[in-house]
Each structure stands twice: as structure tokens, then as C-alpha cells.
Design an enzyme around this catalytic site. Structure first.
Site, PDB file in Angstrom:
ATOM      1  N   LYS A  76      45.409  30.944 -48.870  1.00  0.00           N
ATOM      2  CA  LYS A  76      45.758  30.412 -50.183  1.00  0.00           C
ATOM      3  C   LYS A  76      46.830  29.341 -49.987  1.00  0.00           C
ATOM      4  O   LYS A  76      47.733  29.500 -49.166  1.00  0.00           O
ATOM      5  CB  LYS A  76      46.286  31.552 -51.067  1.00  0.00           C
ATOM      6  CG  LYS A  76      46.565  31.158 -52.508  1.00  0.00           C
ATOM      7  CD  LYS A  76      46.996  32.382 -53.335  1.00  0.00           C
ATOM      8  CE  LYS A  76      47.234  32.014 -54.799  1.00  0.00           C
ATOM      9  NZ  LYS A  76      47.612  33.204 -55.607  1.00  0.00           N
ATOM     10  N   SER A 151      45.031  33.917 -59.865  1.00  0.00           N
ATOM     11  CA  SER A 151      45.234  32.578 -59.355  1.00  0.00           C
ATOM     12  C   SER A 151      44.631  32.333 -57.966  1.00  0.00           C
ATOM     13  O   SER A 151      44.470  31.183 -57.562  1.00  0.00           O
ATOM     14  CB  SER A 151      46.732  32.277 -59.289  1.00  0.00           C
ATOM     15  OG  SER A 151      47.371  33.117 -58.337  1.00  0.00           O
ATOM     16  N   SER A 175      46.564  38.431 -59.504  1.00  0.00           N
ATOM     17  CA  SER A 175      45.957  37.244 -58.903  1.00  0.00           C
ATOM     18  C   SER A 175      45.137  37.473 -57.639  1.00  0.00           C
ATOM     19  O   SER A 175      44.476  36.561 -57.156  1.00  0.00           O
ATOM     20  CB  SER A 175      47.040  36.198 -58.598  1.00  0.00           C
ATOM     21  OG  SER A 175      47.457  35.581 -59.783  1.00  0.00           O
TER      22      SER A 175
END
Lengths: 482, 478, 95
Positions: A76, A151, A175
Site C-alpha cells: 500500500k 482505503s 481499511s
């Protein structure tokens, strides 16, 4: 081959059915083919990946490979990566070449994992659909008209679309778990303090935790073995002896007591989702678990409390983005105030600015007690609910999300509706507990996850239950046609 | 109209650690800009604070030195504001639960009495960087070497009533800090900085007047001047029918005035909240006891001991013990010469005078304790007279090192041969029959004349005690 | 709690965020909606509850007082927009 689990790929590498280089090249080829449509990756580090793959092959040849050696991974873009753009989904960091590695990145590299690139995400991890990214939305591999969740949407889409074997994510309010649910993956948010936050760009410091997004609970356990553990650079990282998260995977579930929160199984939950959960419950009963109702009476306050605490912490965490030492700087600032206001006004997206303002307001003179302190008190009530429930049960099962992946644009215009997406996941962050989502069924061709929550440091048990469930079901093996 | 001044001081002390409060960067003064700024100090995203244990020990030792309550659970908070020398956009400090709670210390007033000044609290926080305003095409340059250096902010109660008391308090704090070795206390380099909260009220009033905060006062002298200026300004303002505005003012030592800092006029809302990257610092009695065990003898205790052990006056003892290095110097001298009274005189009068004239600190003294001790020993064993010792002292001050060699080469040795002194006395008596007659007629004052004559002839080297005795005997005898 | 335009401007100034005049009405509305959702908290009596700042009750771990960082100024400043003579440049700071 590319859609195999980490455990399977490790076997193939060991048996020399494939080399790390071949595997890496195959993923890179697939990324080049599919990423333009999915937008899961924002940065692809092909050259570096192939070098790491060669190193992994050499290491394997020397006989000191671990289970992750040569396994291609996506990070990420919230994790700092030395010499590689780390943009955190934001225009603010569109030029930020991090001069250091996050602890999680470092540890996975030490384990021999091969970094393919950095994945798209909601800006500064603020979002539940990956639509707040400065790099544009990510598309759900199961239905490209839909969001992958957020997210950690890019990581989830990448794993689901077989653009990597595993990925890192972070979870501040859901997330990791919600994108896992939307993309048909296993996602684990560890106990707060399990995994070092060093080098992970902070959203809400007392809530943020890094964790794995994988195709199976076993893969998640393998990743946890690499990333969990004390780090002297993070004062909030717990000092614990090494734990082998795979050790308990095969324990039988006889005697396992699972709680079903009354507040989660109401008419507000989509009946089709409820039916899928009932089916999963039946499966776990077959495996030896018993169920009882528990109550989390303050859960309904978790979203309001979270939307004070997280923005308050974020409002301070994001003050360092001022255009001076790194990151976006506005053109020709007229004076100091102008430098700050325009760099931040132009560098941050709308959702980030909104949350900074909400947090600033909640901490400002005259409102601190009514908002911030109130939310901290409710946080304790929420924690106490869990403590009480865990007197009676070993873990709690419920939905991860109220529904399957929604359509792009469907909720983006209404922040409050979007915030309520996380109604089942947020309390877990407030209480600092481990939680995971794993595929529980399919609804209209879309995956839907269930959430398991345990007491502090019960990751091994959660992974054990998930692994046993996955041994007797095949939801987690379903792959989208991309 | 009679006015009373009310002063409270906030003193920032840079703690003398090797590394910063929350990062492993060096804290040395004067390094090239930004060479002591790590990714944490630069507030790069993803970096986190890890607290330096030495800072805690230093803060606790200060707390114990001023009899303060020690916070068993201290909590760090974020103080939010934007400024280029504050890279994170917040300062990590301690708001509600400081490491050092309520304490006090005693100061000596000019009339010799003592006054107790309350210490409200002392908390640990990060220092900021520096903005340099040389012209970079109309820009300011930011140096973050100092950012994150540990500070102890010591807040006094509003117990001080004039500038002299404020300075006495500040000097006492300075002394304690140096004794503890927790800071170099160098005010010109900013290791100790003082903000003064000043207000005036009519004598007898119970409520405080509106206060102003004077920032940037970096010497004892300027603290006194800045406060005096500000007090006068406030009194004149009120007497002219005006009102004091609560504001921050900057002391300009060149113009000897305070002026309003307009840039900080907008009321700040610091939005304090507990620092989520750090957990509370928990300490127990055992830890406190361990720190207490390492405390040195502090000025007040040492002063009392100097009075009892060396029979010094309270004044001398206070002067000597106000500075740890000076007290150490004095005790080294006493050990060598065995005479505390003489040592005290030489240190407080001659040595301090020398240091003041050349603007040196005791540690920079050109005369070392061994030399001064040897010199006094030579007075004691009658090798030289106290008067000629001044010549030795001057030679030492000029850089000569060997006391005995100075005495030898300059021929300063006393004449102690009684035959030689007797001859000297006889010569003086014979040469001054008029004065002898006066003395014998009862004019005792003439005695000094004979001593002077004898010393003149002997070039000051005759042993004064022997000379006096022989003179008296001979003058009486005939 | 509903905010007005002035409140939002004040907050935006505290947070050093430029908000365009054309956006301010919408921003005000959205933040007010969020605060409205948050205000659900006010219905709960928490007078007997202590605030919880951290997920776990533990004390701070401390590090030894050692210099572990070396000078990497040039590397770190390679990602800054404006530097000169080793300093970061900002528009003139007025004292």
C-alpha cells in the site's frame, strides 16, 4: 499459477517448478496488461522487483529461503519505500521519494518477498471506496463498475485480480477488512501495537495498524510471521516474544465459543448478507463451534466517536505537510501564511481537508470536552463492551460490511453515508482489538465477507478459525474473471 | 500612587543530553545548519518519537532538587501551531501531567533575609528550530538542528516582587541546574532562556493586574533591565489613563525597551491533546529513590556546611557555593593549604576580582586551585608575607605556573632570621630619634611609621609578626 | 452542531487550509452534517467514565541517550522544494 496462495507458490518455488524471477515477470506482465483498467497500482517497480527476485532465487539456491522468499508482494502506498515514490494517494506527496523504508517493508524484504510496486489507496487512508485517491479510483476486479472498498482498495484489487500474491494494507477504521470483504479476500487487522507503525504514514496514530491482505488465512499467518514484532522505533509497538502465527492453524474448533452481537444482526443488515452469515455459522457449528448472543450496546456510537478521534489525531498528524521540507509546495507563495494555506489547500483533496477541519474543530477551545473528551469516554465504553463479551465467548462473528461492493460514485457525494459503511469495523479499532474479514459467500456474483473479532493478541486463534473454515469451504478460492 | 510589581518567570532550560528528546540526533551547539536533523526531526511522514531516558532522569533530579512532587505518570501532549521552526506543526510537551509538579526554592534578598519562591511545575518539551533572517532573496532560512532538543520548562508562581528578586531567583535556578549538571546553563547560547510575566497593581490590591509576557531575555542583566523597563511602561500607561493589553512583548537589548510582537497578536488556539504516538511515562518510588541517590550536594546544603565546617560567614559561603565550580575550586584550595578563612578571602576577593575583570568563568581561570593552594600554604609557613603574595598572584594571573619559582626568582622570601630583623629594627630606631621620642611620650600611632620604615628597607620581606614584636620590645626597653 | 461560514473560515485558518469562496457554502454544509452525526454522542451520559486515549494501558518504553543519527543533509534536502546553504527556505518570517 498467479492466482495460487502464497503457501502454494512457496511450494512451487521450493520444488523448482518456477523461479522467483519467472513468477515476478509473470505478475509484471499481468500488471501491465490489467492495471490500466483496474488502477490498482500507482507505481510499478519492475526493475527493482526483478533484482529482488534474482536475489531470492540465489537465496533459495543457498538453502536459506523462508516461506516468503521470492513471493511477489504489493505495498500500500502509505508505507515509505526508500528511493521509491510514496504518495499516499495524495497530490501532496506526488513528488515524495521516501528516504527510508517502513518497518513493514523492511521486514518483508528481509523475508525475501519481492516488491512489485505500490498500490492505490484513498488519500491518506481517508475513505471507504478508494475514490478519494488523487490517482483516481480503483476498480473492483469482480465488477469494474464497482469500488474495491477502501482505503486499502488498490492492495485488495491487486490480490483479487492476481496482480500480486499478497499485499500489505492498513486499517484505521476498517481499511483492510472492508476491501477484503468487497474483493473476496482474507484481511487481518492485528491488535494495536502488534505491528510497528514506523514508516507508515500516520492517519490516526492511536488506531492505525498494518496487516495482510491475502487469499487465505494461512497466507495471512505467513505474512504476520514476517511483519509482527517489537520495533524500538515505535514506542507504541508491544514487546512480545516471537509468535508463530501458523502454529495453531490446524487446531480443531471443538469447544470454541463464538458470540453473535445482537446489534449486528438487525433489520438494518441486508437479509441476503444475513443469510450468508447464517450459512457460515452453520458451517462453523459443524466444525465444533458453539454460538451465543452477545451484546455490544455502545457499538452504534463507534462511528460518531471515531469521527472525532480519528480526525482530531489526523488534524495534527497532517500539519507536517506544509510545503517546506518535502511534498507539494504552491507556486510563488506571497508570504508564509500563503505558503501554508495554498500548499495545503491545493495539495490535499476535499475529504482530507474536511477531516482536518472536523478534527481541528473538535480540539478547539470550547469544544474539546464536548467532542474530544466525550469521544475518548465513549471509546472506553466500547472497549468495555468487548471486554464483557469476551468473558463469555472466545471471539465474535458478524458482518464486515452491510452489503457487497457498491457502485463507483454511488456514495462519494455524501460523506456521512460513506462513514456509516464502517459501522461494523470501527469499534474494533477504537478498542485496539484484532479483527479479520474472510470470504463467507457470494451475492449476485460479488463476494461478501464475515468479520471475526477476538480479544487482544488473539490473532493466532482468529487465523485458526478462519483456516478451519477455509478448509471446509471454497469461498476464498473464488477468483474474478478479469 | 504606590505600585506593586508581580512577576512570574518561565525558564526554558536545554538539557545537556547527547541526543535529542525523541530522536538519536546529536544536540551539539554550533553545527552546520540541518546536519543534526534526522528524518524524525524533519517530521518526515511515518516517523515516530522514542523518548530519551536521560531526559526523564534529569527532569526528576531537578524536581527533587526543588523539593517538588514528582509525577508518577506523566503524559505528553501535542501543542498545535504552524511555524517554520516547528516541523511537525505541533510541539510535544506536557500539559496536564508534567514530570515535575509543585516545588519551591529559597532566594536571598539584598537585606540578607530569605524568601521562598513557589515553583508551579516543570515540564519536558521539545525545543524548536531556528529561523535565520539573512537575505535569501527575501526568504528566511530554516535550520532544524535545535528542533527536538530536550527542554525543561520551569514555571514559577507569581511570587517575585521586583526585578532584583527575579534575578536572584534566576541565579538560584542557574546554580541548581549547574550543580545537577543537567544543562550548561549558557544563556548567551540559549541553553537557558527566560520569559517574564509582568504586571503591576496598586499596593494592597488583591487581584493581579493585566500581565504581559516578555520574551527573548538572554542574560541576567537583561532580565533585570527588561522587567524594570516593562514595569515603568505599565505604570506610566496606567497613570496616563491607559490600560495594559495582555500580549507578548519582545525585549530589545540594543534599545533597552520591550515592544509588542504583532505577528503573534492573533489569539492562538493550541488545540492540546494527548500525544497518541507516546504512552504515559510511568515511574515508581524505586526509580525516584535511585535518582535521589545520585544527586550531588546542592547549593543550600553546601552553603550550610561551609559555614559549619569552615567557619565562614554566611555571605562568603553563599558567594562560594552559588557556583558549583567555584565551590569545588575553593575546597581544593583549602585541602592544599589548610586555611579556610584565607582561602575564602583569596577566592572571593582576589580571584573573583580577576575573573570579573577579564570576563572569565571559574573554569577558565588562569590560576588553578593547586597554585592558589600552594601560594596560601607559603603564606601560612611564613615563606612569603600576605602582602608579597599579591605579587605571586599577579604572576600566576599572567601565566606563570610555579609558585616557588616565582618566589625564588623575584626574591620574595620573607626575612625570618631574628638577627637580621633585630639589626633592621636597631637601624630604624637609630635613624629616627624624634619619632622614638614621640612614641615613648605616648603617641602610639607612630608605631606604624617604624613598621613602614623597616618594611621599606627590607623591601617588604621582613616577617611582619617578628618585626612587630621586636620593634615593640626595643622601643619599650630603652 | 451547525456551523456557519465564519466558523468554517476560522477553522480553515487554524488548520492553514485555503478554501475557495465558491466552495465555502458546500464545505460548511458537509461539515455541519458530519457534526450532526457526531452529536449522537451527546445523548449518552459519560460522567462516570474516564477518557481513553490509548488502546492499552502501558508505560512508555525509553531509549538510551545515544547519538544514532549521522548527517544526511544533502540526501534529505534532495526532496525539498527550496533550500540554500543547507537551509530550508520559506517566505520571510516576520518577528
Amino acid at each position: 499459477m498467479l492466482s495460487k496462495t502464497v503457501a502454494e507458490l512457496a511450494g512451487a518455488l521450493t520444488r523448482k517448478e518456477v523461479s522467483a524471477r519467472e513468477l515476478t515477470q509473470a505478475y509484471l506482465d499481468r500488471i501491465h496488461q490489467l492495471n490500466p483498467a483496474l488502477n490498482a497500482y500507482v507505481t510499478i517497480t519492475a526493475e527493482q522487483a526483478l533484482a529482488q527476485a534474482d536475489a531470492a532465487d540465489a537465496r533459495r539456491a543457498q538453502g536459506n529461503a523462508g516461506p516468503l522468499t521470492g513471493i511477489p508482494i504489493a505495498h500500500k502506498d502509505i508505507f515509505c519505500t526508500r528511493g521509491v515514490l510514496t504518495a499516499c494517494g495524495s497530490h501532496m506527496l506526488h513528488n515524495f521519494i521516501a528516504p527510508y523504508d517502513a518497518c513493514v517493508v523492511e521486514r518483508l524484504e528481509q523475508a525475501g518477498a519481492v516488491m512489485l510496486g505500490k498500490t492505490n489507496m484513498d488519500e491518506f487512508a481517508m475513505g471507504s471506496s478508494n475514490e478519494t485517491s488523487w490517482f483516481g479510483p480503483v476498480r473492483n476486479p469482480w465488477d469494474q463498475a464497482r469500488v474495491p472498498g477502501g482505503s486499502s482498495g488498490g492492495s485488495a484489487a491487486a490480490v483479487a485480480a492476481s496482480l500480486c500474491a499478497m499485499a500489505t494494507g492498513t486499517d484505521t477504521g476498517g481499511s483492510i477488512r472492508q476491501p477484503a470483504s468487497f474483493c473476496g479476500l482474507t484481511g487481518l487487522k492485528p491488535t494495536y501495537g502488534r505491528v510497528s507503525r514506523w514508516g507508515m504514514i500516520a492517519f490516526a496514530s492511536s488506531l492505525d495498524q498494518a496487516g495482510p491482505l491475502t487469499r487465505s488465512a494461512e497466507d495471512a499467518a505467513l505474512m504476520m510471521n514476517a511483519i509482527a514484532g517489537t520495533d524500538q522505533r515505535d514506542s507504541t509497538c508491544l514487546e512480545l516474544p516471537f509468535e508463530d502465527f501458523t502454529a495453531q492453524l490446524n487446531q480443531p474448533l471443538n469447544g470454541l465459543r463464538i458470540g453473535l452481537p445482537r446489534e449486528h444482526f438487525t433489520k438494518d443488515l441486508n437479509p441476503a448478507v444475513q443469510a450468508i452469515l447464517q450459512e457460515a455459522i452453520r458451517q462453523l457449528e459443524i466444525l465444533g463451534a458453539t454460538f451465543k448472543e452477545v451484546t455490544l450496546p455502545n457499538n452504534y456510537l463507534s462511528v460518531p466517536a471515531y469521527y472525532v478521534i480519528a480526525p482530531a489525531e489526523a488534524s495534527a498528524n497532517l500539519s507536517r505537510f506544509d510545503g517546506v521540507r518535502f511534498g507539494y509546495r504552491c507556486a510563488n507563495p506571497a508570504n508564509l501564511d500563503d505558503l501554508y494555506k495554498r500548499s495545503r489547500g491545493e495539495g490535499f483533496g476535499d475529504e482530507v481537508k474536511r477531516r482536518i477541519m472536523v478534527g481541528t474543530y473538535a480540539l478547539s477551545a470550547g469544544y474539546y470536552d464536548a467532542y474530544y473528551i466525550k469521544a475518548q469516554k465513549i471509546r472506553r465504553l466500547i472497549k468495555q463492551d468487548f471486554d464483557l463479551a469476551f468473558n463469555d465467548v472466545d471471539l465474535i462473528l458478524g458482518p464486515t460490511s452491510p452489503h457487497t461492493a457498491f457502485k463507483l460514485g454511488e456514495k462519494v457525494s455524501d460523506p456521512v453515508t460513506m462513514y456509516l459503511e464502517d459501522i461494523y469495523t470501527i469499534a474494533v479499532n477504537l478498542a485496539g482489538l484484532p479483527g479479520m474479514s474472510l470470504p463467507a459467500g457470494m451475492l449476485n456474483g460479488l463476494p461478501i465477507g464475515m468479520q471475526l473479532v477476538g480479544p487482544s493478541l488473539s490473532e493466532s486463534r482468529l487465523l485458526n478459525v478462519a483456516h478451519q473454515f477455509q478448509k471446509s469451504t471454497d469461498w476464498h478460492t473464488q477468483r474474478p474473471e478479469v | 500612587m504606590s505600585w506593586e510589581t508581580v512577576i512570574g518567570l518561565e525558564v526554558h532550560v536545554q538539557l545537556a543530553t547527547n541526543s535529542k528528546l525523541f530522536s538519536g540526533s546529536a544536540t551539539a551547539f554550533g553545527a552546520e545548519p540541518n546536519t543534526q536533523a534526522s528524518i524524525y526531526d524533519l517530521a518526515l511522514p511515518g516517523t515516530l518519537p522514542v523518548m530519551n531516558e536521560e531526559v526523564l532522569r534529569m527532569a526528576v533530579s531537578f524536581g527533587l532538587a526543588v523539593d517538588a512532587e514528582i509525577g508518577k505518570r506523566s503524559v505528553f501532549d501535542r501543542k498545535n501551531y504552524f511555524y517554520p521552526d516547528l516541523p511537525k506543526g505541533y510541539q510535544i510537551t506536557q500539559l496536564e501531567f508534567p514530570t515535575v509538579g509543585r516545588g519551591s526554592l529559597k532566594i536571598q534578598l539584598e537585606d540578607g533575609s530569605e524568601k521562598t519562591i513557589g515553583i508551579t511545575r516543570a515540564h519536558i518539551e521539545e525545543d524548536a528550530g531556528k529561523s535565520l533572517h539573512e537575505d535569501f532573496q527575501g526568504m528566511s532560512g530554516i535550520d532544524l538542528n535545535r528542533a527536538g532538543t530536550p527542554l525543561l520548562e520551569i514555571v514559577s508562581d507569581p511570587d517575585l516582587r521586583n526585578a532584583k528578586e527575579a534575578v536572584a531567583y534566576l541565579k538560584k535556578l542557574h546554580s541548581i541546574i549547574l550543580y545537577l549538571g543537567i544543562s550548561d546553563g549558557n544563556m548567551s547560547q540559549g541553553s537557558m532562556r527566560c520569559d517574564a510575566n509582568v504586571s503591576v497593581r496598586k499596593k494592597g490590591a488583591t487581584e493581579f493586574g493585566t500581565r504581559t509576557e516578555i520574551k527573548n531575555v538572554n542574560s541576567f542583566k537583561f532580565v533585570e533591565k527588561a522587567i524594570n523597563y516593562e514595569v515603568q511602561r505599565q505604570i506610566e500607561l496606567i497613570e496616563d489613563g491607559g490600560r495594559v493589553v495582555q500580549e507578548t512583548r519582545l525585549y530589545d537589548s540594543d534599545k533597552d525597551e520591550t515592544r509588542s510582537m504583532r505577528s503573534k497578536e492573533v489569539a492562538n488556539d493550541y488545540r492540546y491533546f494527548p500525544e497518541p504516538d507516546l504512552l504515559p511515562v510511568i515511574i515508581d518510588e524505586e526509580y525516584i529513590a535511585a535518582v535521589r541517590a545520585t544527586l550531588p550536594e546542592l547549593p543550600a546544603a553546601r552553603c550550610a556546611r561551609f559555614v559549619s565546617e569552615y567557619a565562614l560567614s554566611i555571605y562568603d559561603a553563599d558567594v562560594l557555593t552559588s557556583d558549583r565550580a567555584m565551590a569545588d575550586f575553593f575546597e581544593a584550595v583549602v585541602t592544599l593549604c589548610g586555611d579556610a578563612k584565607l582561602s575564602a578571602n583569596w577566592v572571593t576577593v582576589d580571584l573573583l576580582g580577576l575573573l570579573n575583570r577579564s570576563d572569565l568563568s571559574i573554569s577558565e581561570s588562569p590560576i588553578k586551585p593547586e597554585q592558589l593552594g600552594t601560594m596560601i600554604a607559603r603564606i601560612k609557613d611564613n615563606t612569603i608575607s600576605g602582602k608579597l603574595a599579591k605579587t605571586v598572584f599577579e604572576a600566576l594571573a599572567d601565566g606563570e605556573t610555579d609558585v616557588d619559582q616565582i618566589i625564588e626568582s623575584r626574591g620574595l622570601k620573607q626575612v625570618t632570621d631574628s638577627g637580621a630583623i633585630e639589626k633592621l629594627v636597631d637601624d630604624v630606631i637609630a635613624a629616627n630619634p624624634d619619632q622614638v621620642a614621640q612614641y615613648r611620650a605616648g603617641k602610639d600611632a607612630v608605631f606604624g611609621f617604624f613598621v613602614g620604615q623597616a618594611m621599606k628597607i627590607s623591601k617588604g620581606k621582613a616577617n611582619p609578626a617578628q618585626l612587630n614584636e621586636l620593634l615593640r620590645n626595643k622601643l619599650k626597653a630603652d | 452542531m451547525a456551523l456557519d461560514k465564519n466558523d468554517v473560515e476560522k477553522i480553515a485558518h487554524l488548520a492553514r487550509l485555503q478554501i475557495n469562496d465558491t466552495d465555502i457554502t458546500e464545505v460548511t454544509q458537509r461539515i455541519s452534517n458530519i457534526l450532526g452525526m457526531i452529536d449522537q454522542m451527546q445523548s449518552v451520559d459519560t460522567s462516570a467514565v474516564s477518557a481513553m486515549a490509548h488502546p492499552f494501558d502501558a508505560g512508555q518504553r525509553l531509549r538510551a541517550d545515544q547519538v544514532t543519527e549521522r548527517n544526511q543533509r544533502d540526501y534529505y534536502q534532495s526532496i525539498a522544494s527550496a533550500t540554500q546553504d543547507g537551509l530550508y527556505l520559506v517566505p520571510r518570517v516576520i518577528e
